[in-house]
Design a protein around this motif. Structure first.
Motif, short mmCIF file in Angstrom:
data_model
loop_
_atom_site.label_atom_id
_atom_site.label_comp_id
_atom_site.label_asym_id
_atom_site.label_seq_id
_atom_site.Cartn_x
_atom_site.Cartn_y
_atom_site.Cartn_z
N ARG A 120 0.83 -1.20 0.00
CA ARG A 120 0.00 0.00 0.00
C ARG A 120 0.86 1.24 0.00
O ARG A 120 0.57 2.21 -0.71
CB ARG A 120 -0.83 0.04 1.28
N ILE A 121 1.87 1.24 0.85
CA ILE A 121 2.70 2.43 1.00
C ILE A 121 3.33 2.79 -0.34
O ILE A 121 3.26 3.94 -0.80
CB ILE A 121 3.78 2.21 2.08
N ILE A 122 3.93 1.79 -0.98
CA ILE A 122 4.63 2.09 -2.23
C ILE A 122 3.64 2.44 -3.34
O ILE A 122 3.89 3.35 -4.13
CB ILE A 122 5.53 0.91 -2.64
N ARG A 123 2.51 1.76 -3.36
CA ARG A 123 1.54 2.05 -4.40
C ARG A 123 1.02 3.46 -4.30
O ARG A 123 0.98 4.21 -5.28
CB ARG A 123 0.37 1.06 -4.33
N GLN A 164 2.93 7.93 7.20
CA GLN A 164 3.59 6.68 6.80
C GLN A 164 4.82 6.42 7.65
O GLN A 164 5.08 5.28 8.05
CB GLN A 164 3.99 6.75 5.33
N MET A 165 5.56 7.48 7.92
CA MET A 165 6.75 7.30 8.73
C MET A 165 6.38 6.82 10.12
O MET A 165 7.03 5.93 10.67
CB MET A 165 7.54 8.62 8.81
N ARG A 166 5.30 7.37 10.65
CA ARG A 166 4.85 6.91 11.97
C ARG A 166 4.51 5.43 11.94
O ARG A 166 4.92 4.67 12.81
CB ARG A 166 3.60 7.69 12.41
N THR A 167 3.76 5.03 10.90
CA THR A 167 3.38 3.61 10.78
C THR A 167 4.61 2.72 10.74
O THR A 167 4.69 1.72 11.45
CB THR A 167 2.57 3.37 9.50
N LEU A 168 5.57 3.09 9.90
CA LEU A 168 6.76 2.25 9.75
C LEU A 168 7.57 2.20 11.03
O LEU A 168 8.10 1.16 11.42
CB LEU A 168 7.63 2.77 8.60
N MET A 169 7.65 3.34 11.71
CA MET A 169 8.43 3.35 12.94
C MET A 169 7.76 2.53 14.02
O MET A 169 8.42 1.86 14.80
CB MET A 169 8.66 4.78 13.42
N GLU A 189 6.11 -0.04 13.50
CA GLU A 189 6.23 -1.46 13.20
C GLU A 189 7.65 -1.97 13.47
O GLU A 189 7.83 -2.90 14.23
CB GLU A 189 5.85 -1.72 11.75
N ASP A 190 8.63 -1.34 12.81
CA ASP A 190 10.01 -1.84 12.97
C ASP A 190 10.99 -0.87 12.36
O ASP A 190 11.35 -1.02 11.20
CB ASP A 190 10.13 -3.22 12.28
N PRO A 191 11.45 0.10 13.12
CA PRO A 191 12.32 1.13 12.53
C PRO A 191 13.61 0.57 11.93
O PRO A 191 14.11 1.10 10.96
CB PRO A 191 12.64 2.07 13.71
N GLU A 192 14.12 -0.51 12.50
CA GLU A 192 15.37 -1.07 11.98
C GLU A 192 15.17 -1.69 10.61
O GLU A 192 15.91 -1.44 9.68
CB GLU A 192 15.91 -2.14 12.95
N LEU A 219 12.39 4.40 5.38
CA LEU A 219 12.13 5.57 6.22
C LEU A 219 13.00 6.74 5.77
O LEU A 219 12.54 7.88 5.72
CB LEU A 219 12.41 5.25 7.69
N GLN A 220 14.25 6.45 5.44
CA GLN A 220 15.13 7.54 5.01
C GLN A 220 14.64 8.17 3.72
O GLN A 220 14.67 9.39 3.55
CB GLN A 220 16.56 7.01 4.80
N ILE A 221 14.20 7.30 2.81
CA ILE A 221 13.71 7.80 1.53
C ILE A 221 12.50 8.70 1.75
O ILE A 221 12.43 9.83 1.24
CB ILE A 221 13.34 6.63 0.59
N ILE A 222 11.54 8.21 2.54
CA ILE A 222 10.32 8.98 2.75
C ILE A 222 10.63 10.28 3.48
O ILE A 222 10.06 11.34 3.18
CB ILE A 222 9.29 8.14 3.54
N LYS A 223 11.58 10.22 4.41
CA LYS A 223 11.93 11.43 5.15
C LYS A 223 12.50 12.48 4.21
O LYS A 223 12.12 13.65 4.25
CB LYS A 223 12.93 11.08 6.25
#
Lengths: 311, 179
Positions: B13-16, B114-119, B121-124, B130-134
Motif C-alpha cells: 500500500r505504501i509504495i503504491r 507513513q513514517m509513523r506507521t513504519l516506525m 512497526e520496525d524502525p530497523e 524511512l530515510q527515503i520517505i523522510k
C-alpha cells in the motif's frame, strides 16, 4: 522449528488411526500456499525456514522418512508445550490432498479420490468429510502446488542466467517456455481436467481460483523481466492470462502426439501478443509525429497571417 | 529490508500510494508549466518539477524491487493532475502557487503518517524506506514554503481553493491505496 510452534492447532485424534510423528516444516509451506493465496495476513506467519524450501522442488505425496529425526527438534520448541506427534489441521489436510492426487486419474476430482488418499496414509476414509463434496479443495491444492513448482523452476532458471551458465531468453521465448512448462504439469490429469476447470468456475471458487491465476501470471512476468509501473502492468498480465486460458482449453481437446498442436497454438498466440505490443507502440509514435506536424503547420499559418509578430 | 521479510500488504500500500502521489505531482507541475512555462515563475516551477521527477524515479525502482502492483487509476491521475495544474495556473501564478501549497501540505502530512506507521512497526527493518520517505517529505515541505514565498495566499478564493484541493488529495490517497 518455529513452524511447529506457530502452526499447532486443535487435534484430529478421532480421525487418526495410528499415532503419527510428523514434521511440519515441509508441510508448512503447502499449508500456507492455499490459505495464503486467499488471505495476505497469513503470509506473515511464513516461517523463516520455508524461504529455503522454495528452492526445493519435490514431487507430491512422497515424503516418508525424514519426520522421525526432525521431530526430536520440535520437542524442545516453544517450551515443548505439545507432544511431538502433533500436526495442525491444515497440515493434515495438505497431506491428505497431496496423497489424493494419485487417485484422481481413476476417481476424478471427487471426495472418492480424497477418501482413497486418506486411506493410503493409513487414516480413516471419514477424513474425506473434512472437505467439500465437490472436490474444490483438491483442485485448488493441485493448482497451488503447480504454481509453486513453476515458481521454483523459474527461480532456478534465473539463477543459472545470473551465474552465466545459461543464455537469457527473449521475452516471447521465455513466456512460451513458462506456459508450456506449467501446462505440462496437467498432462497426468488431462482426462479429468475439464471437470476441474468447470468446478473452478463455480461462484464460490472464483475468488480463490482467480487469485491463483493472477499470482501465476504475475510470477511469469516477473521472471520474464517485466519492469512496467504503469497501465502496461495490467495489460501485460491480462494478455498473458488470456493466452494461458485459451491454450489450456486447446490442450484439453488436443489429441496430437505430445500435444504438438497445443504448443503450436501457444506459439501463434504469443506472436500475436508481441505484434499487438509493437503495433501499439507504432500507433503511438505515429500519433505523436502527426501532432507535431500539425503544430508546425499551425505556427506556419500564424506566421504567414502575421499573427505572430511582436509589436 | 528484503522481499521475504517485510509486511507485504502494508508495504504494498505504501509504495503504491506514494508512486501514485509522485506521478500525480509530476502531472500537476506539467500542467502548470504548460500555462506558466514562459512567465517569470516558470523556472521555479521547473525546478520543483525536476525534483518530483526524481521522486517518481525512485518509487518506480522500489515498485519493481518489491513487486508492487501500481494503482489502476494511473491514467485517471494522469489527466486529473494535468487538469488541476493547468486549471489553477489559469487563475494566475498565485493560483498555481496556491495549488502547490495545498498539495505539498497534504503530501507532507501523508508522508509523516507513513513514517509513523513504519516506525511503530520496525524502525530497523524499514530504515532505508524511512530515510527515503523522510528525504521526500523534506523536499515537499520545501516546495510548500516556496509556494508561500511566491504569493500563494494572494490567490483568488485561497482558503476555498486550498480546502477543495486537499479534500481531493485525501480522496486520491484513499483510492490509490486500495485500487
Amino acid at each position: 522449528m518455529a513452524a511447529a510452534g506457530s502452526l499447532r492447532r486443535a487435534g484430529w485424534g478421532l480421525l487418526r488411526c495410528p499415532p503419527v510423528l510428523r514434521c511440519p516444516a515441509q508441510r508448512a509451506f503447502y499449508a500456507s500456499a492455499l490459505m495464503r493465496r486467499a488471505s495476505d495476513e497469513q503470509k506473515q506467519e511464513l516461517p523463516p525456514s520455508s524461504s529455503q524450501q522454495r528452492y526445493e522442488s519435490h514431487p507430491p505425496g512422497d515424503r516418508p522418512d525424514q519426520e522421525p529425526q526432525r521431530s526430536h527438534h520440535s520437542y524442545t520448541d516453544q517450551g515443548g508445550e505439545e507432544s511431538e506427534d502433533y500436526e495442525s489441521e491444515e497440515q493434515l489436510q495438505q497431506r491428505i490432498l497431496t496423497a489424493a492426487l494419485k487417485f484422481v486419474p481413476a476417481h476424478g476430482w471427487t471426495a472418492d479420490a480424497i477418501a482413497e488418499g486418506a486411506k493410503s496414509l493409513g487414516l480413516s476414509v471419514a477424513a474425506a468429510g473434512m472437505f467439500h463434496t465437490d472436490g474444490s479443495e483438491l483442485i485448488l491444492h493441485f493448482v497451488s502446488q503447480c504454481n509453486s513448482e513453476l515458481s521454483n523452476l523459474l527461480e532456478q532458471q534465473q539463477k543459472l542466467v545470473q551465474l552465466g551458465q545459461a543464455e537469457k531468453k527473449k521475452t516471447d521465448q521465455f513466456l512460451r517456455d513458462a506456459v508450456e512448462a506449467r501446462l505440462r504439469m496437467l498432462i497426468p490429469y488431462i482426462e479429468k481436467w475439464p471437470q476441474a476447470v468447470s468446478i473452478l468456475l463455480l461462484p464460490h471458487n472464483i475468488p480463490a481460483s482467480l487469485n491463483l491465476l493472477t499470482s501465476m501470471v504475475d510470477d511469469m512476468w516477473h521472471y520474464a523481466g517485466d519492469q512496467s509501473t504503469d497501465i502496461n502492468w495490467y495489460t501485460r498480465r491480462a494478455v498473458l492470462a488470456g493466452i494461458y486460458n485459451t491454450t489450456e482449453l486447446v490442450m484439453m481437446q488436443d489429441s496430437s502426439s505430445d500435444f504438438e498442436e497445443t504448443w503450436h497454438f501457444l506459439e501463434n498466440r504469443i506472436a500475436d501478443a508481441m505484434t499487438m505490443g509493437h503495433t501499439a507502440k507504432q500507433v503511438q509514435s505515429t500519433g505523436e509525429a502527426l501532432v507535431q506536424g500539425l503544430m508546425g503547420a499551425a505556427v506556419t499559418v500564424k506566421n504567414l497571417a502575421g499573427l505572430n509578430q511582436r509589436r | 529490508m528484503t522481499l521475504d521479510n517485510i509486511n507485504k500488504p502494508d508495504i504494498d500500500r505504501i509504495i503504491r500510494v506514494d508512486h501514485a502521489g509522485e506521478y500525480g505531482a509530476n502531472r500537476i507541475y506539467a500542467g502548470q508549466m504548460a500555462v506558466l512555462g514562459r512567465t517569470t515563475v516558470g523556472p521555479v516551477i521547473q525546478q520543483m518539477w525536476n525534483q518530483e521527477k526524481d521522486h517518481l524515479k525512485k518509487f518506480n525502482e522500489l515498485m519493481v524491487t518489491f513487486r508492487v502492483r501500481p494503482t489502476i487509476l494511473l491514467p485517471f491521475w494522469n489527466v486529473a493532475g494535468f487538469a488541476l495544474g493547468a486549471g489553477t495556473a489559469l487563475l494566475g501564478k498565485e493560483g498555481a502557487m496556491a495549488c502547490t501549497v495545498a498539495v505539498e501540505e497534504s503530501i507532507s502530512a501523508h508522508y509523516n503518517n507513513q513514517m509513523r506507521t513504519l516506525m511503530e512497526e520496525d524502525p530497523e527493518k524499514y530504515k532505508e524506506l524511512l530515510q527515503i520517505i523522510k528525504k521526500f517529505r523534506d523536499d515537499e515541505l520545501e516546495h510548500h514554503d516556496i509556494g508561500l514565498d511566491h504569493d500563494a495566499e494572494l490567490a483568488p478564493a485561497y482558503s476555498l481553493l486550498k480546502t477543495a484541493i486537499q479534500i481531493g488529495c485525501k480522496a486520491a490517497i484513499f483510492l490509490s491505496e486500495r485500487i
